[in-house]
Design an enzyme around this catalytic site. Structure first.
Site, PDB file in Angstrom:
ATOM      1  N   HIS A   1       0.840  -1.195   0.000  1.00 52.58           N
ATOM      2  CA  HIS A   1       0.000   0.000   0.000  1.00 52.58           C
ATOM      3  C   HIS A   1       0.882   1.255   0.000  1.00 52.58           C
ATOM      4  O   HIS A   1       1.969   1.252   0.587  1.00 52.58           O
ATOM      5  CB  HIS A   1      -0.931   0.004   1.208  1.00 52.58           C
ATOM      6  CG  HIS A   1      -1.963  -1.086   1.149  1.00 52.58           C
ATOM      7  ND1 HIS A   1      -2.712  -1.470   2.238  1.00 52.58           N
ATOM      8  CD2 HIS A   1      -2.365  -1.878   0.118  1.00 52.58           C
ATOM      9  CE1 HIS A   1      -3.534  -2.448   1.884  1.00 52.58           C
ATOM     10  NE2 HIS A   1      -3.333  -2.704   0.601  1.00 52.58           N
TER      11      HIS A   1
ATOM     12  N   PRO B   1      -0.885   0.571 -10.952  1.00 50.25           N
ATOM     13  CA  PRO B   1       0.392   0.996 -10.377  1.00 50.25           C
ATOM     14  C   PRO B   1       1.547   0.130 -10.857  1.00 50.25           C
ATOM     15  O   PRO B   1       1.370  -1.056 -11.166  1.00 50.25           O
ATOM     16  CB  PRO B   1       0.159   0.790  -8.876  1.00 50.25           C
ATOM     17  CG  PRO B   1      -0.793  -0.368  -8.813  1.00 50.25           C
ATOM     18  CD  PRO B   1      -1.710  -0.192  -9.998  1.00 50.25           C
ATOM     19  N   GLY B   2       2.726   0.729 -10.911  1.00 48.56           N
ATOM     20  CA  GLY B   2       3.932  -0.051 -11.146  1.00 48.56           C
ATOM     21  C   GLY B   2       4.505  -0.484  -9.819  1.00 48.56           C
ATOM     22  O   GLY B   2       3.788  -0.576  -8.813  1.00 48.56           O
ATOM     23  N   SER B   3       5.774  -0.777  -9.794  1.00 50.35           N
ATOM     24  CA  SER B   3       6.456  -1.021  -8.530  1.00 50.35           C
ATOM     25  C   SER B   3       7.128   0.269  -8.105  1.00 50.35           C
ATOM     26  O   SER B   3       7.298   1.182  -8.911  1.00 50.35           O
ATOM     27  CB  SER B   3       7.493  -2.138  -8.684  1.00 50.35           C
ATOM     28  OG  SER B   3       8.407  -1.804  -9.708  1.00 50.35           O
TER      29      SER B   3
ATOM     30  N   HIS C   1      -3.740  -5.599 -12.315  1.00 51.99           N
ATOM     31  CA  HIS C   1      -3.931  -4.634 -11.211  1.00 51.99           C
ATOM     32  C   HIS C   1      -2.613  -4.026 -10.783  1.00 51.99           C
ATOM     33  O   HIS C   1      -2.574  -3.198  -9.880  1.00 51.99           O
ATOM     34  CB  HIS C   1      -4.621  -5.301 -10.021  1.00 51.99           C
ATOM     35  CG  HIS C   1      -3.702  -5.964  -9.043  1.00 51.99           C
ATOM     36  ND1 HIS C   1      -2.802  -6.946  -9.397  1.00 51.99           N
ATOM     37  CD2 HIS C   1      -3.548  -5.788  -7.692  1.00 51.99           C
ATOM     38  CE1 HIS C   1      -2.131  -7.337  -8.317  1.00 51.99           C
ATOM     39  NE2 HIS C   1      -2.551  -6.653  -7.283  1.00 51.99           N
ATOM     40  N   GLY C   2      -1.506  -4.414 -11.420  1.00 49.07           N
ATOM     41  CA  GLY C   2      -0.203  -3.868 -11.059  1.00 49.07           C
ATOM     42  C   GLY C   2       0.895  -4.645 -11.749  1.00 49.07           C
ATOM     43  O   GLY C   2       0.673  -5.285 -12.783  1.00 49.07           O
TER      44      GLY C   2
END
Length: 482
Positions: free
Chosen positions: A207, A375-377, A400-401
């Protein structure tokens, strides 16, 4: 006709059909990503496919092993005669993404010192430690879980009463889910106590709050402009969920599901995979409580954004704006109307991405399709996408990512602080500022723990499921603890 055939052939390279003993699995991934999949993801799929009546199951390219079910799963049953599985929803019910657009340009945050100042300002409003209480003791939790965003006091929804600027209630996947509220009386006092304490908190793990700069994709510039995106614009991306409320819902319902499965002679090779017929009272009990957690999750992200806005205004003044672009989930199950009837669709680590003119789009996004937030990392780009008509074949589910490639413990053993530091460009003018005093404390969330997000996005676009509207470059990241 030849060009259409060529396009279909190109898309087919990102679609894989796998015949397992339990049934058929579809995997959306490039050849390279497909070739790296662990056999455990197929083993887990086979267990899931043995749940009676399952009509469809697929993996997104960011798929990786989870508890009972892989993260990156879409699973579908008939809405009247089907099943529900808490394992194919996940423990963090309603976990999802939120993006706010500011009236700032990346030039306004060019200096690393200013980015650090902004991060410190946000921390004053956003609890970072596990036991630290949220700042919203004046909010009634029962109103939140019953009414979602509509249960908040007016002062926490500041733009909802100025129609020309309003986005807090309209630019969301859900603002409120109705359910049988009587079920809330069964929850223990601990759930209410912890749920109230954690309102407006990030939590730990993957998160985050991230401050980003937008780069619009040329071929989707029209959509981007309709959404109010601009090149160089500062955006805020938030990733969080239902915190302890969702976790305690799972703990509360799991023993009952196990009992039902024993009574009905249900099971699989994985004892952690739990499920029950939708019509069963215990299944309905779970569905109702799950919906309360979805209400909690959207409010939690909203309150995180409220705190972030206060931090921005402390640094840039009261004229700084943070308008909601969109809020959506990637851990949930609910009924959806499809061309083949009403289905009960589970998504665990999968994002719904609807195209233009789909009936389920919020009114404000009917003409374009809604933003899908990927989102990426930490240290890599994130993406804002829009669904395409071809996504119908996968129930409009996309990634989702980035998706983990190694566990937290393995990451701590294999990745050095120096490698993590280089990926965050520490010591340069391009440094991605983080709020943690030591990178070592969050090394399990380093980019080296994740797949290459660009390859994930390529798989989604290559398969014709969604298109990139904007790429978001990270400038600062804020992480909490559990």
């Amino acid at each position: 006709m030849n060009s259409m055939n060529q396009q279909a052939e190109e898309m087919s390279r990102y679609k894989h059909e796998v015949a397992l003993p339990g049934g058929d699995l579809k995997i959306y991934a490039s050849e390279q990503l497909y070739g790296t999949l662990d056999y455990k993801v197929l083993e887990m799929a086979n267990n899931n496919l043995q749940i009676p009546g399952i009509e469809y199951m697929s993996y997104t390219p960011d798929v990786h092993v989870g508890v009972g079910t892989c993260i990156g799963t879409t699973a579908v049953w008939d809405a009247t005669s089907g099943y529900v599985s808490p394992s194919i929803v996940g423990s963090d019910i309603g976990c999802g993404m939120r993006v706010h657009l500011t009236n700032l340009h990346m030039d306004d945050l060019r200096e690393v010192k200013l980015r650090r100042k902004l991060v410190r300002a946000i921390e004053r409003y956003l609890p970072m430690e596990a036991q630290e209480r949220g700042h919203y003791s004046d909010i009634r939790l029962e109103n939140v879980v019953r009414k979602g965003l509509h249960g908040l006091p007016n002062k926490y929804v500041p733009d909802s009463y100025t129609p020309k600027k309003s986005s807090a209630l309209s630019h969301v996947e859900i603002s409120r889910l109705g359910f049988d509220e009587e079920i809330l009386n069964e929850l223990p006092d601990m759930a209410w106590h912890r749920g109230h304490r954690q309102l407006g908190t990030l939590g730990g793990g993957n998160h985050f709050v991230e401050i980003q700069a937008i780069e619009i994709a040329e071929d989707q510039r029209g959509v981007a402009e309709a959404w109010g995106l601009q090149d160089g614009q500062i955006a805020v991306m938030i990733h969080s969920g239902s915190r302890a409320w969702g976790g305690l819902v799972n703990q509360f319902c799991t023993p009952a599901f196990a009992k039902v499965m024993g009574q009905l002679g249900l099971g699989s090779a994985d004892p952690r995979l739990i499920f029950a017929p939708l019509a069963h009272p215990q299944a309905q009990r779970y569905v109702n409580l799950m919906y309360s957690a979805l209400n909690y999750a959207v409010v939690n992200r909203h309150l995180i954004a409220y705190g972030v806005r206060e931090g921005f205004r402390d640094v840039f003044g009261p004229k700084c704006e943070l308008r909601t672009l969109y809020d959506l989930m990637h851990n949930y199950a609910w009924e959806e109307k499809t061309s083949t009837g009403s289905k009960f669709v589970h998504r665990k680590g999968a994002t719904r991405a609807l195209p233009a003119e789909h009936a389920d789009n919020p009114r404000v996004y009917a003409a374009t399709g809604h933003p899908a937030l990927i989102p990426g990392s930490m240290g890599t780009a994130s993406y804002i996408m829009v669904g395409q008509p071809g996504g119908e074949e996968n129930y409009y589910s996309i990634c989702h990512g980035a998706g983990r490639i190694r566990s937290r413990s393995a990451t701590k053993k294999l990745v050095t602080v120096q490698e993590f530091s280089r990926s965050m460009k520490v010591g340069t003018n391009e440094e991605i500022v983080v709020n943690q005093r030591s990178l070592e404390s969050i090394i399990d969330e380093s980019p080296q723990a994740y797949k290459n997000v660009d390859e994930i996005i390529e798989s989604v676009t290559g398969a014709g499921l969604a298109a990139v509207v904007a790429k978001c470059k990270p400038l600062a990241a804020i992480k909490g603890t559990k």
